[in-house]
Write a protein that holds these residues in place. Sequence first.
Motif, PDB file in Angstrom:
ATOM      1  N   PHE A   1       0.795  -1.228   0.000  1.00  0.00           N
ATOM      2  CA  PHE A   1       0.000   0.000   0.000  1.00  0.00           C
ATOM      3  C   PHE A   1       0.830   1.282   0.000  1.00  0.00           C
ATOM      4  N   MET A   2       1.678   1.480   1.004  1.00  0.00           N
ATOM      5  CA  MET A   2       2.278   2.794   1.221  1.00  0.00           C
ATOM      6  C   MET A   2       3.146   3.276   0.069  1.00  0.00           C
ATOM      7  N   ARG A   3       3.990   2.422  -0.474  1.00  0.00           N
ATOM      8  CA  ARG A   3       4.851   2.859  -1.584  1.00  0.00           C
ATOM      9  C   ARG A   3       4.052   3.156  -2.847  1.00  0.00           C
ATOM     10  N   PRO A   4       3.228   2.224  -3.319  1.00  0.00           N
ATOM     11  CA  PRO A   4       2.502   2.524  -4.562  1.00  0.00           C
ATOM     12  C   PRO A   4       1.496   3.657  -4.407  1.00  0.00           C
ATOM     13  N   TYR A   5       0.813   3.727  -3.262  1.00  0.00           N
ATOM     14  CA  TYR A   5      -0.173   4.793  -3.091  1.00  0.00           C
ATOM     15  C   TYR A   5       0.502   6.158  -3.053  1.00  0.00           C
ATOM     16  N   ASN A   6       1.553   6.294  -2.278  1.00  0.00           N
ATOM     17  CA  ASN A   6       2.199   7.597  -2.162  1.00  0.00           C
ATOM     18  C   ASN A   6       2.866   8.024  -3.461  1.00  0.00           C
ATOM     19  N   TYR A   7       3.311   7.083  -4.265  1.00  0.00           N
ATOM     20  CA  TYR A   7       3.819   7.456  -5.581  1.00  0.00           C
ATOM     21  C   TYR A   7       2.698   8.021  -6.445  1.00  0.00           C
ATOM     22  N   LYS A   8       1.499   7.415  -6.358  1.00  0.00           N
ATOM     23  CA  LYS A   8       0.373   7.915  -7.143  1.00  0.00           C
ATOM     24  C   LYS A   8      -0.053   9.306  -6.676  1.00  0.00           C
ATOM     25  N   VAL A   9       0.080   9.583  -5.365  1.00  0.00           N
ATOM     26  CA  VAL A   9      -0.303  10.892  -4.832  1.00  0.00           C
ATOM     27  C   VAL A   9       0.726  11.957  -5.185  1.00  0.00           C
ATOM     28  N   TRP A  10       1.996  11.679  -4.848  1.00  0.00           N
ATOM     29  CA  TRP A  10       3.041  12.702  -4.919  1.00  0.00           C
ATOM     30  C   TRP A  10       3.739  12.758  -6.273  1.00  0.00           C
ATOM     31  N   ALA A  11       3.584  11.695  -7.065  1.00  0.00           N
ATOM     32  CA  ALA A  11       4.214  11.615  -8.392  1.00  0.00           C
ATOM     33  C   ALA A  11       5.732  11.633  -8.301  1.00  0.00           C
ATOM     34  N   VAL A  12       6.274  11.275  -7.136  1.00  0.00           N
ATOM     35  CA  VAL A  12       7.709  11.046  -6.954  1.00  0.00           C
ATOM     36  C   VAL A  12       7.855   9.821  -6.051  1.00  0.00           C
ATOM     37  N   PRO A  13       8.964   9.089  -6.155  1.00  0.00           N
ATOM     38  CA  PRO A  13       9.174   7.942  -5.261  1.00  0.00           C
ATOM     39  C   PRO A  13       9.319   8.395  -3.806  1.00  0.00           C
ATOM     40  N   THR A  14       8.946   7.533  -2.876  1.00  0.00           N
ATOM     41  CA  THR A  14       9.028   7.864  -1.452  1.00  0.00           C
ATOM     42  C   THR A  14      10.475   8.082  -1.001  1.00  0.00           C
ATOM     43  N   THR A  15      11.434   7.564  -1.754  1.00  0.00           N
ATOM     44  CA  THR A  15      12.843   7.767  -1.400  1.00  0.00           C
ATOM     45  C   THR A  15      13.297   9.201  -1.616  1.00  0.00           C
ATOM     46  N   LYS A  16      12.522   9.987  -2.352  1.00  0.00           N
ATOM     47  CA  LYS A  16      12.891  11.380  -2.636  1.00  0.00           C
ATOM     48  C   LYS A  16      12.157  12.372  -1.736  1.00  0.00           C
ATOM     49  N   MET A  17      11.468  11.852  -0.704  1.00  0.00           N
ATOM     50  CA  MET A  17      10.707  12.709   0.204  1.00  0.00           C
ATOM     51  C   MET A  17      11.252  12.598   1.617  1.00  0.00           C
ATOM     52  N   GLN A  18      11.217  13.726   2.332  1.00  0.00           N
ATOM     53  CA  GLN A  18      11.615  13.692   3.737  1.00  0.00           C
ATOM     54  C   GLN A  18      10.423  13.244   4.576  1.00  0.00           C
ATOM     55  N   CYS A  19      10.612  13.053   5.872  1.00  0.00           N
ATOM     56  CA  CYS A  19       9.535  12.504   6.695  1.00  0.00           C
ATOM     57  C   CYS A  19       9.138  13.399   7.867  1.00  0.00           C
ATOM     58  N   GLN A  20       9.724  14.604   7.959  1.00  0.00           N
ATOM     59  CA  GLN A  20       9.377  15.482   9.075  1.00  0.00           C
ATOM     60  C   GLN A  20       7.954  16.041   8.948  1.00  0.00           C
ATOM     61  N   TRP A  21       7.365  15.972   7.761  1.00  0.00           N
ATOM     62  CA  TRP A  21       6.055  16.556   7.517  1.00  0.00           C
ATOM     63  C   TRP A  21       4.912  15.695   8.027  1.00  0.00           C
ATOM     64  N   LEU A  22       5.173  14.453   8.422  1.00  0.00           N
ATOM     65  CA  LEU A  22       4.104  13.472   8.595  1.00  0.00           C
ATOM     66  C   LEU A  22       3.131  13.804   9.720  1.00  0.00           C
ATOM     67  N   GLY A  23       3.649  14.022  10.929  1.00  0.00           N
ATOM     68  CA  GLY A  23       2.792  14.394  12.050  1.00  0.00           C
ATOM     69  C   GLY A  23       1.604  13.462  12.189  1.00  0.00           C
ATOM     70  N   GLU A  24       0.385  14.050  12.148  1.00  0.00           N
ATOM     71  CA  GLU A  24      -0.849  13.292  12.357  1.00  0.00           C
ATOM     72  C   GLU A  24      -1.425  12.729  11.059  1.00  0.00           C
ATOM     73  N   ARG A  25      -0.711  12.875   9.949  1.00  0.00           N
ATOM     74  CA  ARG A  25      -1.288  12.509   8.659  1.00  0.00           C
ATOM     75  C   ARG A  25      -1.210  11.021   8.363  1.00  0.00           C
ATOM     76  N   VAL A  26      -0.311  10.310   9.004  1.00  0.00           N
ATOM     77  CA  VAL A  26      -0.158   8.880   8.751  1.00  0.00           C
ATOM     78  C   VAL A  26      -0.244   8.141  10.083  1.00  0.00           C
ATOM     79  N   ALA A  27      -1.137   7.184  10.188  1.00  0.00           N
ATOM     80  CA  ALA A  27      -1.336   6.450  11.439  1.00  0.00           C
ATOM     81  C   ALA A  27      -0.258   5.392  11.613  1.00  0.00           C
ATOM     82  N   ALA A  28       0.438   5.430  12.741  1.00  0.00           N
ATOM     83  CA  ALA A  28       1.409   4.387  13.071  1.00  0.00           C
ATOM     84  C   ALA A  28       0.652   3.201  13.657  1.00  0.00           C
TER      85      ALA A  28
END
Length: 554
Positions: free
Chosen positions: A185-212
């Motif tokens: 889910f997470m890799r293919p979905y986020n690529y479809k949303v952001w149009a970039v691979p998850t390896t090219k994104m930082q993770c400080q923005w996440l906060g409450e947006r993604v449930a652990a």
Amino acid sequence: MLNLARNTLKRVPSFQEILQSATGNKMSNKEEINVDVLVIGAGPTGLGAAKRLNQIDSASWLIVDSNKTPGGLASTDVTPEGFLYDVGGHVIFSHYKYFDDCIDEALPKESDWYTHQRISYVRCKGLWVPYPFQNNISMLPKEDQVKCMDGMIDAALEARVAGTKPKDFDEWIVRMMGVGVADLFMRPYNYKVWAVPTTKMQCQWLGERVAAPDIKTVTKNVILQKAAGNWGPNATFRFPARDGTGGIWIAVANTLPKEKTRFGEHGAVTKVDASAKKVTLKDGTTVNYKKLVSTMAVDALTETMGNKELNDLTKGLFYSSTHVIGVGIRGERPERIGDKCWLYFPENDCPFYRATIFSNYSPYNQPEASKKLPTMYLANGEKASSSEAKEGPYWSIMLEVSESSMKPVDQDNLLKECIQGLINTEMLRPTDEIVSTYHRRFDHGYPTPSLEREGVLKQLLPKLQDQDIWSRGRFGSWRYEVGNQDHSFMLGVEAADNIVNGAVELTLNYPDFVNGRLNSERRLVEGAQIFRATDKADAAGDAKPVDIAANKGF
């Protein structure tokens, strides 16, 4: 009045010209306006700034926008057939009492709103898995449950000994959820949303947006074959009864003095001269300001300024474009659709990453059942058996597709591909009658939290502010984590308070604080208090309520 040379053409001068010749001035048909604060853009951020400036009432101000209708990226379009579509998936949920008060003032009646419980699913392996996916792997086939649980256990064990923070979003996903959930889910979905691979994104923005995921709860639910409950700040949300999300911002704009707004062609900005503190509008009007709140995309702002150094800096910021697709369908809403709100699509059987059942938000988002519309074509592309206009009822779906240089889109065939994707995912039947379609592309859709982003913003925003320019908003300050409607509005409110009162800008500078559990209700009105963080105090732990600073003046 501007000082211009006298007209030397040989003709009979007018009375006004004779009168002005005594002072050496010539009449100009170009208007000149002087204000303390100029606000560019009438989306949520610009309207927030204007609302607060109007409330403080100690500084002259003006708000301009090239669009005749306020709302910006939170506006609503209406098709010729009468279907409404927001320019993206917007719902109202709030972190701020001040925001709530302002929109309740604009739309005060109970009948102005509908309140919904979020019903959201992820389409995976031909199944509808309740959102959030990582907490509901109990709904997956057994083989996939095993892969996901195996990855979660590995991630939990790794977390106990990890001595470093994740270097990017991809590593964060694997550490938090494991390889199974990442690949499914997470890799293919986020690529479809952001149009970039998850390896090219930082993770400080996440906060409450993604449930652990809570591995104990996930394990229990897998064994008992139970689904997890709702999670997140938008588990309950409001939606305006009429006029879509854009109706909110039209109503907010209507609470402002009309003489302080310039919307439409005569509000379009063509040049920002930061050194002269002057903005030129398309109709030739010049606005002299002391402070500027700009909600333009910051890359467009620096280009308008003609500042090569700042414009070069913005080249380190990345964004994706968004296509919003709308499909209006004749017939009763199918049982398989039910009361669903929005749905996520990580797989490759459709180009869209999210679908919103827009007709479920309000009965006024589509034409009345009595309205007669012809069938354009069937969902499978075939012609309808009759071209005669017929009555409804009607329902609608709104789709979002991302685009970037790493994820190109065939714009000419995108609508057709999306409708086929709706059939592939069982959202539509091949013989469903389509009576209306909508397609609009937004060049600046999502501000990407790229690895380079913070390095750019830490230079760019202070350099602009040194020139008395507060660049704020979804693309003005380029922080997606504070890019919802409530955040965006408060970015403008807090910019105005910073300009006039010297108050701290919490939303811009401390996104974890405003999004976190310590975000208590705060009302920003005259004589109230605002949390101020000092250089030595951590905003999330040591922020103290203090009186708003005395008016700094201009």
